[in-house]
Scaffold this motif. Structure first.
Motif, mmCIF file in Angstrom:
data_model
loop_
_atom_site.group_PDB
_atom_site.id
_atom_site.type_symbol
_atom_site.label_atom_id
_atom_site.label_comp_id
_atom_site.label_asym_id
_atom_site.label_seq_id
_atom_site.Cartn_x
_atom_site.Cartn_y
_atom_site.Cartn_z
ATOM 1 N N ALA A 82 0.832 -1.202 0.000
ATOM 2 C CA ALA A 82 0.000 0.000 0.000
ATOM 3 C C ALA A 82 0.867 1.253 0.000
ATOM 4 N N LEU A 83 2.157 1.077 0.298
ATOM 5 C CA LEU A 83 3.107 2.195 0.358
ATOM 6 C C LEU A 83 4.270 1.950 -0.595
ATOM 7 N N ASP A 84 3.968 1.487 -1.825
ATOM 8 C CA ASP A 84 4.987 1.294 -2.863
ATOM 9 C C ASP A 84 6.108 0.368 -2.407
ATOM 10 N N ALA A 85 5.727 -0.756 -1.784
ATOM 11 C CA ALA A 85 6.667 -1.788 -1.345
ATOM 12 C C ALA A 85 7.665 -1.279 -0.311
ATOM 13 N N LYS A 86 7.238 -0.346 0.520
ATOM 14 C CA LYS A 86 8.096 0.153 1.596
ATOM 15 C C LYS A 86 8.459 -0.979 2.558
ATOM 16 N N LEU A 87 9.726 -1.024 2.970
ATOM 17 C CA LEU A 87 10.174 -2.051 3.904
ATOM 18 C C LEU A 87 9.649 -1.755 5.304
ATOM 19 N N GLU A 88 9.145 -2.801 5.955
ATOM 20 C CA GLU A 88 8.621 -2.671 7.310
ATOM 21 C C GLU A 88 9.098 -3.850 8.154
ATOM 22 N N PRO A 89 9.053 -3.729 9.478
ATOM 23 C CA PRO A 89 9.500 -4.819 10.345
ATOM 24 C C PRO A 89 8.648 -6.073 10.178
ATOM 25 N N ALA A 90 9.308 -7.218 10.307
ATOM 26 C CA ALA A 90 8.606 -8.511 10.380
ATOM 27 C C ALA A 90 9.178 -9.247 11.593
#
Length: 597
Positions: A82-90
């Motif tokens: 939803a944010l252009d494949a922005k990296l987020e924590p997993a």
């Protein structure tokens, strides 16, 4: 990856086959996914279709587009589409990059667990990278995206403390964070022994571990789900992982949906029947069935999402391998090899294919002509308007190129080479998807107009894969899944040493030796550009590097690009919290989905 059916046969027999499949669907109640929702187990579930079953449960050995891994594994990071494949924590709660961009430190979340309840720790991260992905004795495509710079060296990994792990690269590497962060983490407590012990041939037993003959309940993961059962050629059933780390804002465990059933339905007509009868919750639509289902959208209580041109690359490719096997036999007939390795021959084939007709007839006008291996939504995409070479339909130009390269025509209009050999070869295509075979049938027809005979061989997907791996093929109509917006994600295809460098596959670890393998100058130049591109942080310069790469591929044509169909996905309205994305599709945020029964 690749898919097919026969155009003429379908036009004569489609409705008979549909009727027959309906009768079979009624008779074969044991294959009906609704049977899983018994009175004893009224749980929220989704049922999807896959045209092929999993090739393996061992992610390092997988070369199929159809797998279970997206359901059962997480990496250190994830992408928010939803944010252009922005990296987020997993699995990692945070990360830090050093000023020299050679080190990244990940900090794991507290209290992580595997699907069997065992703790997931930094030791599992170390095991995954040091002992598996970077193990020189374990062949895997994953290595290709981890190689760094001119030296092609691998990153090093070090445990800092109980929650922090450090990765170090010998030189700055632009795709490093996304590549490292996105790879699944594997369970050391379940797999370490298989890595440390060897089979009769001296290979780690890990290579053959977790094949599809393994009890699915023994497969341990860290993703949304764990496998409950697998019936070959029928279905895979996933049960919610009770130890999955995600929770919503109120502290409720995610995902919300208890079970997922993956029905293995090879025939696309049967997939359509199952969806229309309410047995599937989603269906990827081919352009030919789009008008039919669009009319039923409201009555059938589903919504069709349009993701624009598909990120899958569809192409025709020739086997350029000049090598010989361990018995000194050529992989490709030397006569054919001379044709295939002539650039003008490949260009002539490209001009001979009427892609506009393919778009209008096979894709019902719902597609775009493809000219680049890089997805058009990537910032690195080079358009024809910016100077990318294209091959619009021009059979006269094709004949001129062939004549200029020493080919000739006999009195029947058949193409001969300079020695008088008839130009004839076998073209492979996967038998499970109608549109792919339709494309191959048209290509066969188009090539006949310039005197070339392509003998179509429609075979099962796994047989295609086997032939490609054995280098025993002439030509095939194939496809690669989308690699997103980062060009380096295609390095396992474009690197001359990549395990998906199918048009000129080099020596493979564990395979019998091959002799006389040659790398062309343009392949070497692509190698250089990919290394340069992975090291360049200046976006303007990086775009110029990948523009040069695209120009080379369109000049040399190891893949002759065809048509990007529009990506349509029909999804039941009872599925809530969808955040459709052209890159991620309708289900990328699976953990947030709910079912309104």
């Amino acid at each position: 990856m690749i898919s097919t059916d026969i155009f003429s046969l379908v036009t004569r027999c489609r409705w008979f086959l549909v009727l027959l499949a309906c009768i079979q669907a009624l008779a074969l109640t044991s294959c009906n996914p609704t049977q899983f929702k018994t009175k004893a187990a009224q749980v929220p579930q989704l049922v999807f279709a896959s045209p092929s079953g999993p090739q393996t449960f061992n992610i390092t050995q997988n070369q199929s587009a159809f797998s279970v891994f997206g359901y059962i594994y997480d990496g250190l990071l994830t992408e928010n589409y939803a944010l252009d494949a922005k990296l987020e924590p997993a699995l990692a709660e945070s990360w830090e990059i050093s000023e020299d961009k050679k080190r990244v430190v990940f900090t794991l979340k507290n209290g992580l667990k595997w699907s069997d309840g065992e703790p997931l720790t930094v030791d599992d991260v170390i095991f995954t990278y040091r002992d598996v992905y970077l193990n020189p004795k374990i062949p895997t495509d994953i290595k290709d995206i981890l190689r760094v710079g001119t030296s092609r060296a691998f990153p090093t990994v070090k445990k800092l403390d109980e929650r922090r792990v450090e990765f170090t690269v010998p030189e700055p590497f632009v795709p490093f964070l996304r590549n490292i962060g996105g790879l699944p983490i594997l369970p050391a407590h379940a797999l370490k022994k298989s890595v440390e012990t060897t089979d009769a041939n001296g290979n780690p037993k890990f290579i053959s571990a977790w094949g599809i003959d393994t009890n699915p309940k023994e497969i341990i993961g860290n993703g949304y789900y764990k496998m409950e059962s697998y019936a070959s050629s029928e279905r895979v059933v996933f049960q919610r992982n009770p130890y999955y780390w995600r929770k919503d804002a109120e502290g409720n465990p995610q995902p919300y949906i208890e079970r997922v059933v993956l029905q293995i339905i090879e025939n696309t007509d049967n997939q359509l029947i199952n969806f229309r009868s309410g047995q599937l919750d989603s269906l990827e639509l081919s352009p030919e069935v789009f008008p039919l289902l669009k009319r039923e959208e409201k009555r059938g209580h589903f919504t069709i999402y349009n993701g624009g041109p598909d990120s899958t690359t569809l192409f025709v490719s020739f086997n350029l391998n000049k090598a010989r096997n361990s018995k000194n036999q050529p992989f490709v007939d030397p006569i054919k090899s001379r044709w295939f390795n002539t650039k003008e021959f490949r260009q002539a084939v490209a001009y001979a294919i009427d892609r506009q007709r393919m778009k209008e007839n096979i894709f019902r006008g719902m597609g775009e002509l493809q000219n680049s291996p890089i997805y058009f939504k990537s910032p690195y995409y080079l358009s024809p308007e910016q100077g990318l070479k294209v091959y619009d339909y021009n059979p006269n130009k094709a004949r001129q190129l062939l004549l200029g390269a020493g080919f000739k025509y006999n009195s029947q209009g058949q193409l001969l080479d300079a020695e008088g050999n008839r130009v004839r070869f076998t073209m492979l295509v996967k038998a499970e998807d109608q549109s792919r075979v339709n494309m191959a049938v048209q290509i066969k027809q188009d090539l006949s107009q310039i005197g070339i005979q392509a003998d179509l061989q429609v075979i099962a997907f796994n047989v295609v894969i086997e032939k490609l791996q054995n280098r025993s093929w002439d030509c095939y109509v194939g496809g690669f899944g989308g690699g997103g917006v980062e060009p380096h994600n295609g390095s396992n295809i474009w690197s001359s040493n990549g395990r998906l460098h199918q048009f000129n596959q080099g020596p493979e670890l564990g395979d019998p030796p091959i002799q006389g393998w040659e790398i062309s100058d343009w392949e070497k130049e692509i190698d250089r550009l990919f290394i340069e591109g992975s090291q360049e942080f200046d976006e303007t310069k990086r775009k110029a590097i990948y523009a040069q790469f695209q120009q080379i591929t369109q000049e040399q044509l190891p893949f002759i690009h065809l048509v990007n169909k529009l990506s349509f996905q029909a999804v039941r309205d009872r599925i809530q919290n969808l955040k459709f994305s052209a890159l991620g599709g309708p289900f990328w945020n699976f953990y947030e989905l709910k079912v309104n029964e």
